[in-house]
Design a protein around this motif. Structure first.
Motif, short mmCIF file in Angstrom:
data_model
loop_
_atom_site.label_atom_id
_atom_site.label_comp_id
_atom_site.label_asym_id
_atom_site.label_seq_id
_atom_site.Cartn_x
_atom_site.Cartn_y
_atom_site.Cartn_z
N UNK A 99 23.70 26.39 78.91
CA UNK A 99 23.28 25.70 80.12
C UNK A 99 23.99 24.36 80.24
N UNK A 100 24.57 24.11 81.41
CA UNK A 100 25.27 22.85 81.68
C UNK A 100 24.72 22.21 82.95
N UNK A 101 25.01 20.94 83.11
CA UNK A 101 24.72 20.26 84.36
C UNK A 101 23.29 19.82 84.57
N UNK A 102 22.50 19.75 83.51
CA UNK A 102 21.12 19.27 83.64
C UNK A 102 21.03 17.93 82.93
N UNK A 103 21.08 16.85 83.69
CA UNK A 103 21.19 15.48 83.16
C UNK A 103 22.19 15.47 82.00
N UNK A 104 23.36 15.98 82.31
CA UNK A 104 24.41 16.08 81.30
C UNK A 104 25.21 14.79 81.26
N UNK A 105 25.30 14.20 80.08
CA UNK A 105 26.03 12.95 79.90
C UNK A 105 27.51 13.25 79.70
N UNK A 106 28.33 12.71 80.58
CA UNK A 106 29.77 12.94 80.54
C UNK A 106 30.52 11.82 79.85
N UNK A 107 29.93 10.63 79.84
CA UNK A 107 30.57 9.47 79.23
C UNK A 107 29.52 8.41 78.95
N UNK A 108 29.80 7.57 77.96
CA UNK A 108 28.90 6.46 77.66
C UNK A 108 29.41 5.13 78.23
N UNK A 109 30.74 5.03 78.47
CA UNK A 109 31.31 3.79 78.99
C UNK A 109 32.31 4.09 80.10
N UNK A 110 31.92 3.96 81.35
CA UNK A 110 30.55 3.67 81.78
C UNK A 110 29.65 4.88 81.61
N UNK A 111 28.36 4.62 81.52
CA UNK A 111 27.40 5.71 81.37
C UNK A 111 27.49 6.61 82.59
N UNK A 211 28.37 -0.50 84.27
CA UNK A 211 27.83 0.23 85.42
C UNK A 211 27.41 1.64 85.01
N UNK A 212 26.89 2.39 85.98
CA UNK A 212 26.54 3.79 85.78
C UNK A 212 27.13 4.61 86.92
N UNK A 213 27.62 5.80 86.57
CA UNK A 213 28.10 6.76 87.56
C UNK A 213 27.20 7.98 87.52
N UNK A 214 26.73 8.40 88.69
CA UNK A 214 25.93 9.62 88.78
C UNK A 214 26.64 10.58 89.74
N UNK A 215 26.73 11.86 89.35
CA UNK A 215 27.37 12.88 90.19
C UNK A 215 26.35 13.97 90.47
N UNK A 216 26.14 14.29 91.75
CA UNK A 216 25.17 15.34 92.06
C UNK A 216 25.06 15.63 93.54
N UNK A 217 23.89 16.13 93.92
CA UNK A 217 23.63 16.53 95.29
C UNK A 217 23.79 18.02 95.52
N UNK A 218 24.59 18.65 94.67
CA UNK A 218 24.85 20.09 94.82
C UNK A 218 25.31 20.65 93.48
N UNK A 219 24.89 21.87 93.20
CA UNK A 219 25.37 22.56 92.01
C UNK A 219 26.88 22.69 92.05
#
Length: 226
Positions: A99-111, A211-219
């Motif tokens: 399972x992927x893409x469920x609050x999946x952390x892609x990077x820590x810097x930036x988060x 900073x923080x980057x969030x990616x979403x809105x759609x699968x």
């Protein structure tokens, strides 16, 4: 979780199938610490603690009780599932299922985090979790599809984020300029990008390590970054 808007569907189906129906939210009390460890207590005195989960979305506090309720039902039907099986399963969900893409952390810097939540219920949970995160500026990469209740979702998104409106490479994807216009009506502001990759790259270039980057809105948006 019980929901008056949909409970009747499950109740009627259970009657039709002549089977029992349990709402896990009524049977379990869940507490979670800041290390993603859960303590779950059943109304009948059954306790699981500490349960370490590899899925980091706060909404797992609603999903895990449903798993435990299912396991107890299977046990009552003579299927042997040990407590250790349960602990191992919850701790290794990603490895066991892919399972992927469920609050999946892609990077820590930036988060940097992505999540496939794409409707009002899912994004409500996401917004709540974003409020628990520490950052100087939130960069929000977002794309949506035409058949979702876009306006309801946009109304709850954080007003102080910088938005990167984009379009996933599928026919159902909403045009990024249309999305941006709907967002402006809801006091969300940013720039438009023809692709998810371009939007994500722009966010990475603009974000500082604090900073923080969030990616979403759609699968489909998330699928293009993982």
């Amino acid at each position: 979780t019980k929901d008056p808007a949909s409970d009747f569907v499950f109740i009627e189906k259970a009657k039709e199938c002549e089977t029992t129906l349990e709402f896990a939210s009524e049977n379990w009390q869940v507490t979670r610490d800041n290390k993603n460890t859960y303590r779950l207590e059943n109304k009948n005195g059954i306790t699981f603690a500490p349960v370490q989960a590899d899925l980091k979305g706060l909404y797992q506090r609603k999903n895990i009780p449903a798993v435990l309720e299912t396991v107890l039902s299977l046990r009552n039907n003579d299927l042997h599932i040990s407590d250790q099986n349960i602990y191992n399963g919850i701790a290794n969900t990603i490895r066991n299922t892919g399972l992927l893409g469920r609050w999946q952390e892609l990077s820590q810097t930036p988060y940097t985090v992505c999540d496939t939540g794409h409707n009002i219920d899912g994004l409500t949970e996401i917004v709540a979790q974003l409020k628990t995160c520490t950052y100087e500026q939130l960069h929000f990469v977002i794309g949506m599809v035409n058949d979702k209740d876009v306006d309801s979702v946009l109304r709850i998104l954080p007003k102080d984020a910088i938005y990167y409106f984009c379009k996933a490479s599928i026919p159902r994807a909403m045009d990024e300029k249309t999305l941006a216009e709907k967002a402006r009506v809801n006091h969300l502001h940013g720039k438009t990008f023809p692709t998810v990759a371009a939007a994500y790259q722009a966010a990475r270039e603009a974000a500082s390590n604090r900073d923080m980057i969030y990616i979403g809105g759609s699968t489909f948006v998330v699928a293009e970054v993982i």
